[in-house]
Design a protein around this motif. Structure first.
Motif, short mmCIF file in Angstrom:
data_model
loop_
_atom_site.label_atom_id
_atom_site.label_comp_id
_atom_site.label_asym_id
_atom_site.label_seq_id
_atom_site.Cartn_x
_atom_site.Cartn_y
_atom_site.Cartn_z
N VAL A 333 -37.86 10.79 6.01
CA VAL A 333 -37.53 10.04 7.22
C VAL A 333 -38.74 9.97 8.15
N PRO A 334 -39.02 8.81 8.76
CA PRO A 334 -40.16 8.67 9.68
C PRO A 334 -39.91 9.43 10.99
N PRO A 335 -40.97 9.67 11.78
CA PRO A 335 -40.81 10.46 13.01
C PRO A 335 -39.79 9.90 13.98
N ASN A 336 -39.72 8.58 14.12
CA ASN A 336 -38.79 8.02 15.11
C ASN A 336 -37.35 7.97 14.62
N GLY A 337 -37.09 8.51 13.43
CA GLY A 337 -35.72 8.57 12.93
C GLY A 337 -35.20 9.98 12.76
N GLN A 338 -36.01 10.99 13.17
CA GLN A 338 -35.60 12.37 12.95
C GLN A 338 -34.37 12.75 13.77
N GLY A 339 -34.29 12.29 15.01
CA GLY A 339 -33.11 12.58 15.82
C GLY A 339 -31.86 11.97 15.21
N GLU A 340 -32.00 10.72 14.75
CA GLU A 340 -30.87 10.05 14.10
C GLU A 340 -30.48 10.79 12.83
N LEU A 341 -31.48 11.22 12.05
CA LEU A 341 -31.20 11.96 10.82
C LEU A 341 -30.46 13.26 11.11
N GLN A 342 -30.98 14.04 12.07
CA GLN A 342 -30.34 15.32 12.36
C GLN A 342 -28.96 15.12 12.96
N GLY A 343 -28.78 14.05 13.74
CA GLY A 343 -27.45 13.73 14.24
C GLY A 343 -26.48 13.40 13.12
N ALA A 344 -26.98 12.62 12.13
CA ALA A 344 -26.14 12.27 10.99
C ALA A 344 -25.79 13.51 10.16
N LEU A 345 -26.77 14.39 9.97
CA LEU A 345 -26.50 15.61 9.20
C LEU A 345 -25.53 16.52 9.95
N THR A 346 -25.67 16.58 11.28
CA THR A 346 -24.71 17.37 12.06
C THR A 346 -23.32 16.76 11.97
N SER A 347 -23.25 15.43 11.97
CA SER A 347 -21.95 14.78 11.78
C SER A 347 -21.37 15.13 10.42
N LEU A 348 -22.23 15.17 9.41
CA LEU A 348 -21.77 15.54 8.07
C LEU A 348 -21.26 16.97 8.05
N ILE A 349 -22.00 17.87 8.70
CA ILE A 349 -21.55 19.26 8.80
C ILE A 349 -20.22 19.32 9.54
N SER A 350 -20.11 18.56 10.64
CA SER A 350 -18.88 18.56 11.41
C SER A 350 -17.72 17.99 10.61
N LEU A 351 -18.01 16.99 9.78
CA LEU A 351 -16.97 16.42 8.93
C LEU A 351 -16.44 17.47 7.96
N THR A 352 -17.35 18.27 7.39
CA THR A 352 -16.89 19.34 6.51
C THR A 352 -16.19 20.44 7.30
N SER A 353 -16.55 20.60 8.58
CA SER A 353 -15.88 21.58 9.43
C SER A 353 -14.45 21.19 9.73
N ILE A 354 -14.17 19.90 9.65
CA ILE A 354 -12.80 19.44 9.83
C ILE A 354 -11.94 19.90 8.65
N VAL A 355 -12.57 20.01 7.49
CA VAL A 355 -11.86 20.43 6.27
C VAL A 355 -11.97 21.93 6.04
N GLY A 356 -13.20 22.49 6.19
CA GLY A 356 -13.47 23.86 5.78
C GLY A 356 -12.67 24.95 6.47
N PRO A 357 -12.74 25.08 7.81
CA PRO A 357 -12.02 26.17 8.46
C PRO A 357 -10.50 26.15 8.25
N PRO A 358 -9.82 25.00 8.42
CA PRO A 358 -8.38 25.03 8.12
C PRO A 358 -8.09 25.39 6.67
N LEU A 359 -8.91 24.90 5.74
CA LEU A 359 -8.71 25.24 4.33
C LEU A 359 -8.83 26.74 4.11
N MET A 360 -9.92 27.34 4.60
CA MET A 360 -10.18 28.75 4.33
C MET A 360 -9.23 29.68 5.10
#
Length: 407
Positions: A333-360
């Motif tokens: 990812v280029p420098p001007n997209g790193q914030g967007e990338l990390q935001g997307a990855l955090t969204s992905l983590i949060s999406l799994t958090s919607i599933v993970g804690p209730p499941l476990m």
């Protein structure tokens, strides 16, 4: 690395350390506070604990891309300060919560403002050269490790004075962190690397869609999903499991999590810089994930307290996988997209958090409840091992396809 980026990395490291210490403080006492507010037992409290994590995750999923996009336009510093202030308010709400509803309100607020880690990782990406990215991302793990050495031990000790005291301490540390950032944290994103905020790219679906532009990232998404869900076997049930299985109190939970933090700090702060260059990022991912699987299985069948401390070692060694994956991903990812990338990855983590804690936590509650067909409090860890092995398979397939496309 020049003196200025080194100093900036030190600033962000201290910021993360204080932030994680604040989080770690509350972990040992949260089950007791939930039980006090609901009148339920430990098994029932674990269900509430899972849904509290769900509330935080769903708000973070919705708002992290927004804050990540804002950091790409206005810089990392103001967004980081805003999120830290929100966390401080969250801890105050938890400290004075009169009922379980206020706990949920606090978690919702924290989820909205929960971009501190997203922005911090974007900050690290801003100041890192390609050859130093994996090592510098490893510093995030060191901050987590040290924070979880200090935080849970302190929380376990403070919990002896009441279930609310650690939350007040966490609020104080977080506001101190905010003040520290306000006074000394420099901006990392140069004006020429900024881009205008775009609502289409900042919504969760649009943010995740941006990952499709980068083939390696797209191929690793499935692997990351399973890694993150598996991780909640430990993150969401450790306190409940050790209290139920071994009768630990808050103090022993704090000691055990402190040892986890120590091992993570050793792995992320020392071994990452040695092992990853020798193995290569891809092989480090495989090795780390296999060690995670072994750790999960050992936790699941532990029969004595000392075993949990011993089995933390292979589990922590699995930490070489995460920074290796982050280094691979951010390098696309280029420098001007790193914030967007990390935001997307955090969204992905949060999406799994919607599933993970209730499941476990529901797995834990089911296998420790009165009507359980089999008493097996280690069920979440066994599920974590299975999911991690699936992640290994998906990562291998992704790397194989990438090599075939580039050959």
């Amino acid at each position: 690395m020049s003196a200025q980026p080194k100093a900036a990395l030190g600033f962000i490291f201290i910021t993360l350390l204080i932030d994680v210490t604040g989080i770690g403080i509350i972990i040992p006492v949260l089950p007791r506070l939930i039980s006090e507010l609901t009148g339920g037992n430990l098994s029932e409290a674990s269900r509430y604990g899972g849904w509290l994590m769900f509330a935080y995750a769903i708000m973070q999923f919705l708002f992290s891309p927004v804050l990540g996009g804002l950091s790409d336009q206005f810089g990392r510093r103001p967004v980081l300060l805003l999120s830290l202030f929100g966390f401080g308010l969250d801890y105050l709400l938890l400290a004075f919560a009169p009922n379980i509803g206020w706990l949920f309100l606090g978690r919702l607020l924290a989820g909205v403002m929960g971009a501190s880690f997203t922005t911090a990782t974007a900050y690290i990406a801003d100041i890192s050269t390609p050859g130093k990215r994996a090592r510098n991302f490893g510093m995030v793990g060191v901050a987590f490790g040290l924070g979880f050495i200090i935080g849970p031990v302190l929380g376990g000790v403070l919990g002896q004075f009441g279930s609310r005291v650690p939350f007040l301490a966490a609020a104080g540390l977080t506001f101190l962190n905010w003040l520290y950032g306000y006074l000394v944290l420099p901006e990392s994103l140069a004006p020429e690397n900024r881009r205008p905020f775009n609502w289409r790219r900042a919504n969760p679906a649009g943010s995740l869609a941006q990952l499709k532009k980068y083939p390696v990232i797209t191929g690793l998404i499935g692997s990351l999903i399973f890694i993150y869900i598996a991780g909640y076997a430990t993150q969401s049930t450790w306190t409940y499991f050790t209290m139920e299985r071994f009768g630990w109190d808050e103090k022993w939970v704090g000691y055990s999590l402190g040892f986890v933090g120590l091992m993570v700090a050793i792995v992320q702060g020392g071994l990452i810089g040695v092992v990853v260059p020798k193995l290569g990022a891809e092989r480090a991912v495989y090795t780390g994930l296999l060690l995670y699987s072994v750790g999960f299985i050992l936790f699941a069948f532990a029969s004595q307290s000392w075993m949990m401390f011993a089995f933390i070692i292979p589990y922590a060694l699995g930490g070489i996988a995460g920074p290796s994956l982050q280094g691979i991903i951010s390098g696309q990812v280029p420098p001007n997209g790193q914030g967007e990338l990390q935001g997307a990855l955090t969204s992905l983590i949060s999406l799994t958090s919607i599933v993970g804690p209730p499941l476990m936590t529901n797995l834990f509650a089911f296998f420790t409840g009165r009507s359980a067909p089999l008493y097996f409090p280690g069920a979440p860890f066994l599920m974590g091992a299975v999911l991690t092995l699936v992640s290994v398979f998906l990562a291998k397939r992704s790397f194989t396809r990438t090599r075939s496309r580039t050959s």
